[in-house]
Design an enzyme around this catalytic site. Structure first.
Site, PDB file in Angstrom:
ATOM      1  N   LYS A 164       0.745  -1.136  -0.190  1.00  0.00           N
ATOM      2  CA  LYS A 164      -0.081   0.029   0.258  1.00  0.00           C
ATOM      3  C   LYS A 164       0.902   1.197  -0.074  1.00  0.00           C
ATOM      4  O   LYS A 164       0.673   2.190  -0.835  1.00  0.00           O
ATOM      5  CB  LYS A 164      -0.762  -0.014   1.106  1.00  0.00           C
ATOM      6  CG  LYS A 164      -1.887   1.199   1.340  1.00  0.00           C
ATOM      7  CD  LYS A 164      -2.686   1.173   2.299  1.00  0.00           C
ATOM      8  CE  LYS A 164      -3.569   2.302   2.970  1.00  0.00           C
ATOM      9  NZ  LYS A 164      -4.304   2.362   3.997  1.00  0.00           N
ATOM     10  N   GLU A 187      10.431  -4.713   4.047  1.00  0.00           N
ATOM     11  CA  GLU A 187      10.562  -6.288   3.915  1.00  0.00           C
ATOM     12  C   GLU A 187      10.202  -6.123   2.413  1.00  0.00           C
ATOM     13  O   GLU A 187      11.058  -7.032   1.601  1.00  0.00           O
ATOM     14  CB  GLU A 187       9.629  -6.965   4.509  1.00  0.00           C
ATOM     15  CG  GLU A 187       9.886  -7.151   5.822  1.00  0.00           C
ATOM     16  CD  GLU A 187       9.363  -5.851   6.823  1.00  0.00           C
ATOM     17  OE1 GLU A 187       9.083  -5.054   6.340  1.00  0.00           O
ATOM     18  OE2 GLU A 187       9.440  -6.224   8.036  1.00  0.00           O
ATOM     19  N   GLY A 220      -4.756  -1.655   5.156  1.00  0.00           N
ATOM     20  CA  GLY A 220      -3.987  -2.692   4.651  1.00  0.00           C
ATOM     21  C   GLY A 220      -4.544  -4.019   5.169  1.00  0.00           C
ATOM     22  O   GLY A 220      -4.558  -4.983   4.291  1.00  0.00           O
ATOM     23  N   ARG A 221      -4.963  -4.242   6.412  1.00  0.00           N
ATOM     24  CA  ARG A 221      -5.414  -5.629   6.616  1.00  0.00           C
ATOM     25  C   ARG A 221      -6.743  -5.720   6.335  1.00  0.00           C
ATOM     26  O   ARG A 221      -7.338  -7.055   6.759  1.00  0.00           O
ATOM     27  CB  ARG A 221      -5.504  -5.780   8.238  1.00  0.00           C
ATOM     28  CG  ARG A 221      -5.919  -4.539   8.979  1.00  0.00           C
ATOM     29  CD  ARG A 221      -5.506  -4.638  10.545  1.00  0.00           C
ATOM     30  NE  ARG A 221      -5.831  -3.473  11.462  1.00  0.00           N
ATOM     31  CZ  ARG A 221      -4.985  -2.227  11.524  1.00  0.00           C
ATOM     32  NH1 ARG A 221      -4.327  -2.154  10.719  1.00  0.00           N
ATOM     33  NH2 ARG A 221      -5.388  -1.482  12.048  1.00  0.00           N
ATOM     34  N   GLU A 245      -4.204  -6.229  15.360  1.00  0.00           N
ATOM     35  CA  GLU A 245      -3.527  -4.680  14.894  1.00  0.00           C
ATOM     36  C   GLU A 245      -4.436  -3.851  15.509  1.00  0.00           C
ATOM     37  O   GLU A 245      -4.080  -2.638  15.050  1.00  0.00           O
ATOM     38  CB  GLU A 245      -2.845  -4.772  13.588  1.00  0.00           C
ATOM     39  CG  GLU A 245      -2.063  -3.599  13.001  1.00  0.00           C
ATOM     40  CD  GLU A 245      -1.261  -4.039  11.808  1.00  0.00           C
ATOM     41  OE1 GLU A 245      -0.221  -4.447  11.919  1.00  0.00           O
ATOM     42  OE2 GLU A 245      -1.958  -3.912  10.664  1.00  0.00           O
ATOM     43  N   HIS A 289      -4.764 -32.536  18.571  1.00  0.00           N
ATOM     44  CA  HIS A 289      -3.628 -33.365  19.037  1.00  0.00           C
ATOM     45  C   HIS A 289      -2.354 -32.353  19.475  1.00  0.00           C
ATOM     46  O   HIS A 289      -1.354 -33.029  19.394  1.00  0.00           O
ATOM     47  CB  HIS A 289      -3.037 -34.236  18.036  1.00  0.00           C
ATOM     48  CG  HIS A 289      -4.206 -35.357  17.511  1.00  0.00           C
ATOM     49  ND1 HIS A 289      -4.489 -36.357  18.199  1.00  0.00           N
ATOM     50  CD2 HIS A 289      -5.152 -35.009  16.835  1.00  0.00           C
ATOM     51  CE1 HIS A 289      -5.267 -37.251  17.772  1.00  0.00           C
ATOM     52  NE2 HIS A 289      -5.956 -36.321  16.809  1.00  0.00           N
ATOM     53  N   LYS A 327      10.307  -0.650  13.650  1.00  0.00           N
ATOM     54  CA  LYS A 327      10.811  -0.308  12.454  1.00  0.00           C
ATOM     55  C   LYS A 327      11.910   0.549  12.410  1.00  0.00           C
ATOM     56  O   LYS A 327      12.878   0.711  11.924  1.00  0.00           O
ATOM     57  CB  LYS A 327       9.693   0.217  11.456  1.00  0.00           C
ATOM     58  CG  LYS A 327       8.680  -0.682  11.211  1.00  0.00           C
ATOM     59  CD  LYS A 327       7.729  -0.159  10.139  1.00  0.00           C
ATOM     60  CE  LYS A 327       6.494  -0.849  10.012  1.00  0.00           C
ATOM     61  NZ  LYS A 327       5.326  -0.177   8.888  1.00  0.00           N
TER      62      LYS A 327
HETATM   63  O1  F6P Z   1       3.805  -2.758   9.678  1.00  0.00           O
HETATM   64  C1  F6P Z   1       2.375  -2.943   9.581  1.00  0.00           C
HETATM   65  C2  F6P Z   1       1.759  -2.527   8.360  1.00  0.00           C
HETATM   66  O2  F6P Z   1       1.755  -1.361   8.136  1.00  0.00           O
HETATM   67  C3  F6P Z   1       0.508  -3.269   8.124  1.00  0.00           C
HETATM   68  O3  F6P Z   1      -0.432  -2.323   8.739  1.00  0.00           O
HETATM   69  C4  F6P Z   1       0.402  -3.632   6.724  1.00  0.00           C
HETATM   70  O4  F6P Z   1      -0.591  -4.455   6.298  1.00  0.00           O
HETATM   71  C5  F6P Z   1       1.709  -3.808   6.560  1.00  0.00           C
HETATM   72  O5  F6P Z   1       2.539  -3.256   7.199  1.00  0.00           O
HETATM   73  C6  F6P Z   1       2.275  -3.738   5.117  1.00  0.00           C
HETATM   74  O6  F6P Z   1       2.166  -2.404   4.611  1.00  0.00           O
HETATM   75  P1  F6P Z   1       2.324  -2.011   3.031  1.00  0.00           P
HETATM   76  O7  F6P Z   1       1.041  -2.472   2.451  1.00  0.00           O
HETATM   77  O8  F6P Z   1       2.503  -0.688   3.084  1.00  0.00           O
HETATM   78  O9  F6P Z   1       3.516  -2.725   2.581  1.00  0.00           O
END
Ligand code: F6P
Length: 546
Positions: free
Chosen positions: A208, A214, A268-269, A354, A385, A513
C-alpha cells in the site's frame, strides 16, 4: 461526522454487566440449558448458508440484553452509518474506512466530496483483463512462453489476506502456481526463487505504501534475479505492482499498464478486496474473486441492517466484550475444521490484534478496561492433538469458535463424517466434561483396583463448562468465505466502537521499524548508537560472530 467518544465503563449497562457477570460466574453453562428450555433456538442465528449457535456460552438473556444496551449507549447504529458512509473514522490518520465499498455492486459513497465508484470499477476491470490474460496464456514472458508461476511479494495485509484466501480456495484454483514471499529473511525469497523459471514467472509486488522495508528488499532481489536472465525492457512482462504510491512504483521501474492502484481509504489488513487481491484473482479467476466480494457484500448488508439481537457480527463482537471485560478471558481460540482454512487464524491475528490492540481511547486517555483480545488457533483435528489438552483441563478461560462445513469439497463423506464427528464431539466435551462418577465407573469397568482409581481419578476428570460458539456453514465456497471474513471484520469494528478506541490505525508497529533502521545504519556507518545494556551486549555478540 466521526465516531463518538463514549467511555463504555461509565455507562449504565457496563455496571449492570458487572453485576450480571458476578452472578453468572457462579453458574454452569449446563445449568443455563436447564433453566431455559428454548436456549438453543433463542441462542442460534441463521443467515443464508450460515448457522451460528451461541448457546454453549456462559451467558444468559439478561447479559445479552445488557450487551445490546451497551451497544446502544455506545451509539453503535450511528457508528455503523459513519463506517459505511465514508466518514473519517480512522481519525488519527485522517482517513475513511471503506473496504465495504469495494464489494458493493453500486456505491454512492463519496470520500471528501469525491465519488469513488468509477475508480473502483476501473481497477476491477483492469484486474479482470490482466488476470484473464495471464490465466488464458495470452500474456507472454520474454521468450514468448505463457506464465506458469506467480509470486506475490508483500507483508502484513499485503500478504496475509491473499495467502489465506488462495489457500482457502485451493479447490477452485487454476493451473497457475501462486507463491507468497513476505519475510525480509533472504532465505524466504531465495527458497522460492530456486525452483522458478524466469521465462514463465510473474511477480506481483504489493505494498500500500511502497515504502515497507521487507517488500522493497524482496522486490529488489526478485528484479535482480530476473535481470540475470532477461533485459530490463522485459520487466514490463514479468512485474506488476499494487500500491497507492504510484511515484515509488515508477522509480522501481514497473510498467504503468501493470500498476494497480488502491486508495488510502482501504486499510492494509482489510485490503484483500481491492487490487491487493490480484493474486487471488490470478489463482481462482476473476469471476470467482467477484463471488468472494459478493459474499462479503451479503454480510455487509446483513450487518448494516439487522438489529443487534439477530446480527451475526454484532453478537460475535459483544460476546468477546463479555468474556474480555466481564469474565476475565484474555484469549480466544479459532478452530476451523477444514485444512483449507489453515491460515485463517494467522490472518485474523493481524486483522484483530493490529486493529484493537490499543491502550488509549478516542480522547487520547489511557483506557481503564481491557481492549484487544488475543486470538490464536490451528485447524481441527490437528489442534486436538496439539493444544486442546490445555483447553479441556488447563486453568484458563478460553472461549473457542468452532468453524465447520456441512459438506466437504471433494465429497469424501467417510472422511468428512470423521472430521465432523470430532467437530461436534469437542464442543460437547468442552461443555459437559466428565464427572468423577463417570470416571470411576469407567475405571471399575477396566478392572482397576481402588488404589489405582484413587490415584488416577483426579487426572481423568474433565470439569467441562468451557464456552464454545459453533459456526456451521454449508460449503466452503468463495461466496461463503467472503461472508465469513466480512463477519469477523465487522466484529472488529463493533469491538472498537464499544472500547472507544481507534481500530484502523497501527502506530504500535512503528517504533520497532525505526529502531531496526538505526541498527542497520550503525552497522553501515560503523558508528555506535546508544542502547540499553542488554541490547548493546547482544549486538556486540552478533557483530563479533557473524
Ligand atoms: O507494519 C504494519 C503494516 O503497516 C500493516 O498494517 C500493513 O498491512 C503492512 O505493514 C504492509 O504495509 P504495506 O502494504 O504498505 O507494505
Amino acid at each position: 461526522m466521526t465516531l463518538n467518544k463514549i467511555n463504555p465503563s461509565k455507562t449504565k449497562s457496563w455496571e449492570s454487566l458487572q453485576n450480571i457477570s458476578e452472578n453468572l460466574k457462579a453458574q454452569s453453562i449446563l445449568s443455563l440449558f436447564e433453566t431455559d428450555p428454548n436456549r438453543v433456538s433463542s441462542h442460534t442465528l441463521k443467515w443464508e448458508e450460515f448457522l451460528i449457535d451461541f448457546s454453549k456460552n456462559k451467558i444468559d438473556q439478561s447479559a445479552w440484553d445488557a450487551l445490546y444496551a451497551l451497544a446502544d449507549e455506545c451509539k453503535l447504529e450511528e457508528a455503523k452509518k459513519a463506517y459505511f458512509n465514508g466518514a473519517t473514522i480512522n481519525e488519527t490518520e485522517g482517513r475513511a474506512v471503506l473496504h465495504t465499498a469495494l464489494r458493493a455492486n453500486k456505491t454512492s459513497v463519496e470520500v471528501e466530496g469525491t465519488a469513488i465508484e468509477a475508480d473502483i470499477k476501473a481497477v476491477k476491470a483492469q484486474m479482470k483483463r490482466f488476470s484473464t490474460s495471464v490465466i488464458d496464456g495470452s500474456h507472454k514472458g520474454f521468450t514468448g512462453k505463457s506464465i506458469t508461476d506467480v509470486v506475490n511479494i508483500g507483508i502484513g495485509g499485503s500478504d496475509l489476506g491473499p495467502v489465506m484466501v488462495v489457500d482457502a480456495l485451493a479447490y477452485y484454483k487454476n493451473h497457475l502456481n501462486v507463491h507468497f514471499v513476505s519475510n525480509v529473511d533472504g532465505d524466504h525469497i531465495n527458497e522460492v526463487l530456486k525452483d522458478l523459471n524466469p521465462e514463465t514467472t510473474l511477480f506481483v509486488i504489493v505494498s500500500k505504501s511502497f515504502t515497507t522495508q521487507e517488500t522493497l528488499a524482496n522486490a529488489t532481489t526478485a528484479k535482480k534475479w530476473f535481470l540475470n536472465f532477461a533485459e530490463e525492457k522485459w520487466v514490463a512482462n514479468h512485474f506488476a505492482a499494487v500500491s497507492t504510491n504510484l511515484k515509488m512504483i515508477d522509480e522501481f521501474g514497473i510498467d504503468q499498464k501493470n500498476v494497480f492502484t488502491m486508495w488510502n481509504w482501504v486499510g492494509g489488513r482489510f485490503s484483500l478486496w481491492s487490487s491487493v487481491g490480484l493474486s487471488i484473482a490470478l489463482a481462482i479467476g476473476y469471476d470467482r474473486f467477484e463471488e468472494l466480494l459478493d459474499g462479503a457484500h451479503g454480510m455487509d448488508k446483513h450487518f448494516a441492517e439487522a438489529p443487534s439481537a439477530s446480527n451475526i457480527p454484532t453478537r460475535m463482537a459483544l460476546l468477546t466484550v463479555w468474556y474480555n471485560n466481564f469474565m476475565g478471558a484474555e484469549t480466544e481460540a479459532l478452530i476451523p475444521y477444514t485444512q483449507y482454512l489453515h491460515r485463517f487464524p494467522a490472518y485474523l491475528q493481524q486483522a484483530i490484534m493490529e486493529s484493537n490492540g490499543k491502550g488509549v481511547d478516542r480522547r487520547g486517555n489511557e483506557v481503564t478496561y481491557q481492549t484487544g483480545n488475543i486470538v490464536w488457533g490451528e485447524p481441527g483435528t490437528n489442534a486436538q492433538h496439539a493444544f486442546f489438552q490445555l483447553i479441556h483441563q488447563g486453568t484458563k478461560l478460553i472461549p473457542v469458535d468452532f468453524i465447520g462445513f456441512v459438506h466437504s469439497l471433494h465429497g469424501d463423506t467417510s472422511h468428512h463424517d470423521k472430521l465432523m464427528s470430532n467437530f461436534f464431539a469437542q464442543t460437547e466435551a468442552l461443555l459437559n466434561g466428565k464427572s468423577a462418577e463417570q470416571v470411576k465407573t469407567e475405571l471399575l469397568a477396566e478392572g482397576k483396583s481402588s488404589e489405582e482409581i484413587v490415584a488416577l481419578l483426579p487426572h481423568k476428570v474433565f470439569k467441562g463448562d468451557n464456552p464454545t460458539t459453533t459456526l456451521l456453514m454449508n460449503r466452503l465456497t468463495p461466496y461463503n468465505l467472503g461472508a465469513l471474513i466480512a463477519a469477523y471484520e465487522h466484529k472488529i469494528f463493533v469491538q472498537g466502537v464499544i472500547w472507544n478506541i481507534f481500530s484502523y490505525d497501527q502506530w504500535g508497529v512503528e517504533l520497532g521499524k525505526q529502531l531496526a533502521k538505526t541498527i542497520l545504519e550503525e552497522w553501515n556507518t560503523k558508528k555506535e548508537a546508544p542502547h540499553d545494556p542488554s541490547t548493546k551486549e547482544l549486538l556486540s555478540y552478533y557483530t563479533q560472530n557473524k
